[in-house]
Design a protein around this motif. Structure first.
Motif, PDB file in Angstrom:
ATOM      1  N   LEU A 102       0.826  -1.203   0.000  1.00 22.43           N
ATOM      2  CA  LEU A 102       0.000   0.000   0.000  1.00 22.43           C
ATOM      3  C   LEU A 102       0.863   1.257   0.000  1.00 22.43           C
ATOM      4  CD1 LEU A 102      -2.815   1.258   0.169  1.00 22.43           C
ATOM      5  CD2 LEU A 102      -2.672   1.080   2.655  1.00 22.43           C
ATOM      6  N   SER A 111       2.268   1.628  -3.458  1.00 23.72           N
ATOM      7  CA  SER A 111       1.222   2.079  -4.384  1.00 23.72           C
ATOM      8  C   SER A 111       0.910   3.557  -4.186  1.00 23.72           C
ATOM      9  CB  SER A 111      -0.046   1.240  -4.195  1.00 23.72           C
ATOM     10  OG  SER A 111       0.197  -0.123  -4.468  1.00 23.72           O
ATOM     11  N   GLU A 112       0.873   3.980  -2.915  1.00 28.46           N
ATOM     12  CA  GLU A 112       0.588   5.390  -2.645  1.00 28.46           C
ATOM     13  C   GLU A 112       1.721   6.283  -3.154  1.00 28.46           C
ATOM     14  OE1 GLU A 112      -0.809   8.280   1.056  1.00 28.46           O
ATOM     15  OE2 GLU A 112      -0.501   6.125   1.349  1.00 28.46           O
ATOM     16  N   ALA A 155      -5.752   8.547  -0.157  1.00 27.22           N
ATOM     17  CA  ALA A 155      -5.304   7.824  -1.350  1.00 27.22           C
ATOM     18  C   ALA A 155      -6.483   7.387  -2.211  1.00 27.22           C
ATOM     19  CB  ALA A 155      -4.465   6.620  -0.934  1.00 27.22           C
ATOM     20  N   SER A 156      -7.587   6.957  -1.586  1.00 31.35           N
ATOM     21  CA  SER A 156      -8.735   6.483  -2.368  1.00 31.35           C
ATOM     22  C   SER A 156      -9.325   7.608  -3.217  1.00 31.35           C
ATOM     23  CB  SER A 156      -9.803   5.924  -1.424  1.00 31.35           C
ATOM     24  OG  SER A 156     -10.197   6.904  -0.469  1.00 31.35           O
ATOM     25  N   GLU A 157      -9.488   8.801  -2.628  1.00 30.29           N
ATOM     26  CA  GLU A 157     -10.019   9.932  -3.391  1.00 30.29           C
ATOM     27  C   GLU A 157      -9.026  10.382  -4.449  1.00 30.29           C
ATOM     28  OE1 GLU A 157     -11.498  13.088  -0.980  1.00 30.29           O
ATOM     29  OE2 GLU A 157     -12.360  11.753   0.527  1.00 30.29           O
ATOM     30  N   ARG A 158      -7.742  10.346  -4.097  1.00 26.70           N
ATOM     31  CA  ARG A 158      -6.717  10.742  -5.069  1.00 26.70           C
ATOM     32  C   ARG A 158      -6.760   9.814  -6.288  1.00 26.70           C
ATOM     33  NH1 ARG A 158      -2.389  13.882  -4.532  1.00 26.70           N
ATOM     34  NH2 ARG A 158      -2.768  13.983  -2.287  1.00 26.70           N
ATOM     35  N   LEU A 159      -6.868   8.518  -6.041  1.00 25.94           N
ATOM     36  CA  LEU A 159      -6.913   7.557  -7.140  1.00 25.94           C
ATOM     37  C   LEU A 159      -8.138   7.803  -8.014  1.00 25.94           C
ATOM     38  CD1 LEU A 159      -5.871   5.043  -8.578  1.00 25.94           C
ATOM     39  CD2 LEU A 159      -7.134   3.659  -6.919  1.00 25.94           C
ATOM     40  N   GLN A 160      -9.268   8.060  -7.396  1.00 30.15           N
ATOM     41  CA  GLN A 160     -10.489   8.314  -8.160  1.00 30.15           C
ATOM     42  C   GLN A 160     -10.345   9.553  -9.039  1.00 30.15           C
ATOM     43  OE1 GLN A 160     -13.950   8.643  -5.703  1.00 30.15           O
ATOM     44  NE2 GLN A 160     -15.372   8.879  -7.413  1.00 30.15           N
TER      45      GLN A 160
END
Length: 264
Positions: A106, A109-110, A149-154
């Motif tokens: 993780l 990935s980040e 990270a989840s919002e950034r990926l989206q």
């Protein structure tokens, strides 16, 4: 049988008393009577202490035996629980190892996601102005370093998908632009050929500009020879003219954003 310290002190006192009674010096009768009473009392106390010690010793021995038995029982239960939970502990160790590996993956990935975000933000000035304006909210959010990270990926996926979609089509419309040779922004008809280049025309003055990504951002350069062809392309895109091959000037430069800084 072990003797208690108190019992030993009593015996020593008794011995001292015996020596005193047997002393050759003549003692008054009262003194002899007192010493005799003291000896009797001491003997009585000694007997009581011996009896108490024997009772306490029996109780202590029973207590020790009970504690040893309880300790043996607890050790058996411990060994049984160890045997019963051996598999569970192995599974827990495996889960801990997987969790540690997942945390490392993780983090990697980040780090890659942050590097991709940096490259995407550096690419924005080279995007067609219409697309850059459409992604204003996404780019503004990506500039926030505290974004999860989840919002950034989206947001990154949204921006990349919009770029890919824009690159696969021809986009036509009116737009307010700042172009070469003009001191203020002006409303122009614009047609974009994917992400590679675009044409802007001013029908009132029959002027045309060729837009393309360059080092430092998207630029609009005056291109007088492009007016007729660009106007015809716009008419075809609006279904106001039959599709035909149209010759227009073009200059495509491969421009890449600066490389993202390497993660430590």
């Amino acid at each position: 049988m072990p003797t208690s310290p108190r019992l030993r002190r009593s015996a020593a006192a008794l011995l001292l008393l015996s020596f005193t009674v047997c002393a050759p010096a003549a003692e008054p009768l009262e003194e002899i009577d007192r010493l005799a009473r003291d000896w009797v009392n001491l003997r009585t106390e000694t007997a009581r202490l011996e009896t108490g010690w024997q009772t306490d010793q029996t109780l202590l021995a029973s207590t020790i035996a009970a504690l040893q038995e309880r300790s043996a029982t607890l050790e058996e239960k411990r060994d049984l629980l160890r045997a019963q939970t051996a598999r569970e502990r192995e599974e827990i160790d495996m889960l801990r190892a997987k969790n540690k590996s997942a945390v490392a993956d993780l983090a990697a990935s980040e780090a890659r996601l942050r590097a991709l975000t940096t490259r995407l933000l550096a690419l924005r000035p080279s995007l067609p102005p219409r697309l850059s304006d459409a992604l204003e909210m996404a780019f503004r959010s990506l500039s926030n370093s505290a974004l999860p990270a989840s919002e950034r990926l989206q947001l990154v996926m949204t921006a990349l998908n919009r770029c890919a979609q824009f690159n696969r089509q021809i986009t036509v419309g009116d737009e307010v632009l700042t172009v070469e040779g003009e001191s203020a922004p002006k409303a122009l008809e614009v047609i974009y050929w994917g992400l590679s280049h675009g044409y802007a025309i001013d029908r009132s003055t029959r002027q045309a500009w060729l837009g393309r990504p360059e080092t430092g951002g998207w630029r609009w350069h005056r291109s007088p020879d492009a007016f007729a062809g660009a106007a015809q392309l716009i008419a075809i895109a609006h279904d106001k003219a039959d599709p035909v091959l149209v010759a227009v000037p073009a200059q495509i430069t491969r421009t890449l954003p600066p490389p993202a800084p390497s993660s430590p």
